[in-house]
Enzyme design. Sequence first.
Site, mmCIF file in Angstrom:
data_model
loop_
_atom_site.group_PDB
_atom_site.id
_atom_site.type_symbol
_atom_site.label_atom_id
_atom_site.label_comp_id
_atom_site.label_asym_id
_atom_site.label_seq_id
_atom_site.Cartn_x
_atom_site.Cartn_y
_atom_site.Cartn_z
ATOM 1 N N GLY A 100 0.912 -1.227 -0.185
ATOM 2 C CA GLY A 100 0.004 0.186 0.055
ATOM 3 C C GLY A 100 0.853 1.191 -0.258
ATOM 4 O O GLY A 100 2.090 1.371 0.091
ATOM 5 N N SER A 141 3.785 2.138 2.629
ATOM 6 C CA SER A 141 4.179 0.818 3.539
ATOM 7 C C SER A 141 5.548 0.646 3.645
ATOM 8 O O SER A 141 5.952 -0.424 4.273
ATOM 9 C CB SER A 141 3.452 -0.302 2.691
ATOM 10 O OG SER A 141 3.905 -0.503 1.492
ATOM 11 N N HIS A 188 12.782 12.773 -1.349
ATOM 12 C CA HIS A 188 13.335 11.639 -1.928
ATOM 13 C C HIS A 188 14.949 11.907 -2.589
ATOM 14 O O HIS A 188 15.944 10.834 -2.246
ATOM 15 C CB HIS A 188 12.553 10.675 -3.082
ATOM 16 C CG HIS A 188 11.164 10.442 -2.663
ATOM 17 N ND1 HIS A 188 11.092 9.593 -1.313
ATOM 18 C CD2 HIS A 188 9.901 10.385 -2.840
ATOM 19 C CE1 HIS A 188 9.910 9.156 -1.367
ATOM 20 N NE2 HIS A 188 9.160 9.814 -2.108
HETATM 21 N N1 GTP Z 1 10.257 12.260 -11.102
HETATM 22 C C1 GTP Z 1 10.914 11.902 -9.917
HETATM 23 N N2 GTP Z 1 10.277 11.105 -8.967
HETATM 24 C C2 GTP Z 1 10.826 10.435 -8.052
HETATM 25 C C3 GTP Z 1 12.022 10.603 -7.744
HETATM 26 N N3 GTP Z 1 12.232 10.038 -6.677
HETATM 27 C C4 GTP Z 1 11.324 9.524 -6.177
HETATM 28 N N4 GTP Z 1 10.147 9.743 -7.211
HETATM 29 C C5 GTP Z 1 8.756 9.098 -7.134
HETATM 30 O O1 GTP Z 1 8.315 9.242 -5.780
HETATM 31 C C6 GTP Z 1 7.263 7.960 -5.836
HETATM 32 C C7 GTP Z 1 7.380 7.372 -4.290
HETATM 33 O O2 GTP Z 1 7.302 8.283 -3.610
HETATM 34 P P1 GTP Z 1 6.017 8.185 -2.481
HETATM 35 O O3 GTP Z 1 4.844 8.589 -3.019
HETATM 36 O O4 GTP Z 1 6.119 9.278 -1.348
HETATM 37 O O5 GTP Z 1 6.054 6.803 -1.768
HETATM 38 P P2 GTP Z 1 4.951 5.564 -1.507
HETATM 39 O O6 GTP Z 1 5.212 4.696 -2.637
HETATM 40 O O7 GTP Z 1 3.692 6.021 -1.238
HETATM 41 O O8 GTP Z 1 5.516 4.958 -0.248
HETATM 42 P P3 GTP Z 1 6.356 3.885 0.221
HETATM 43 O O9 GTP Z 1 5.398 2.507 0.273
HETATM 44 O O10 GTP Z 1 7.073 4.180 1.612
HETATM 45 O O11 GTP Z 1 7.471 3.607 -0.828
HETATM 46 C C8 GTP Z 1 7.592 7.263 -7.016
HETATM 47 O O12 GTP Z 1 6.450 7.208 -7.786
HETATM 48 C C9 GTP Z 1 8.773 7.767 -7.548
HETATM 49 O O13 GTP Z 1 8.648 7.480 -9.051
HETATM 50 C C10 GTP Z 1 12.950 11.621 -8.717
HETATM 51 O O14 GTP Z 1 13.958 11.657 -8.416
HETATM 52 N N5 GTP Z 1 12.110 12.118 -9.630
#
Ligand code: GTP
Length: 168
Positions: A8, A11, A48
């Site tokens: 989820g 998560s 991130h």
């Molecule tokens: N464009 C871009 N997107 C990023 C980068 N680093 C992370 N992301 C995006 O950030 C998203 C993940 O972040 P969150 O939405 O905070 O995490 P989450 O998936 O809800 O949570 P977790 O389950 O804890 O991983 C992913 O879709 C990644 O593609 C980056 O350097 N550039």
Amino acid sequence: MIYFITGGARSGKSSYAQKEALSLSDNPVYVATANVMDAEFEQRVTRHKADRDERWTALEEPMHVSKLPIADRVVVVDCVTLWLTNFFLKYEQDIHASLDALKKEIDELDNHPGTFFIVSNEIGMGLHADTEMGRKFVDLQGWANQYIAAKAKKAVFMVAGIPVFVKS
Ligand SMILES: Nc1nc2c(ncn2[C@@H]2O[C@H](COP(=O)(O)OP(=O)(O)OP(=O)(O)O)[C@@H](O)[C@H]2O)c(=O)[nH]1
């Protein structure tokens, strides 16, 4: 080789995938499939980026991940949901075309010698979507997850930051 990590929102999927990648490589690659859509998401992305240290190479690619110069690397691909969203928009909500495009990408990655930690979401476990487009996307995500998990050497379901091994 493909490792599949699903769960989820918040998560702990990304952290787990990154930890595993760092256990295999001192210079892993992070591939973000996200297009930055709004200011709140931009703040997340900035956080991130700050969380990843100098060992990481970060690449941003909304669709053609398999064409990146990552064939023999240890790679985290984050995430399938936004990757599929990009195909779903490109193919005007055609779930078959979107799924085929994603499957082609997965097949290409699977043919590479590298190690790919592919992060996804179990969006079907949330509330039932109340629009046709939403329901189509939930189906698309479910089929894509099944396809990747079937190809993966291992699959993990993240629950509250804890990996539950569903295929090992
Ligand atoms: N464009 C871009 N997107 C990023 C980068 N680093 C992370 N992301 C995006 O950030 C998203 C993940 O972040 P969150 O939405 O905070 O995490 P989450 O998936 O809800 O949570 P977790 O389950 O804890 O991983 C992913 O879709 C990644 O593609 C980056 O350097 N550039």
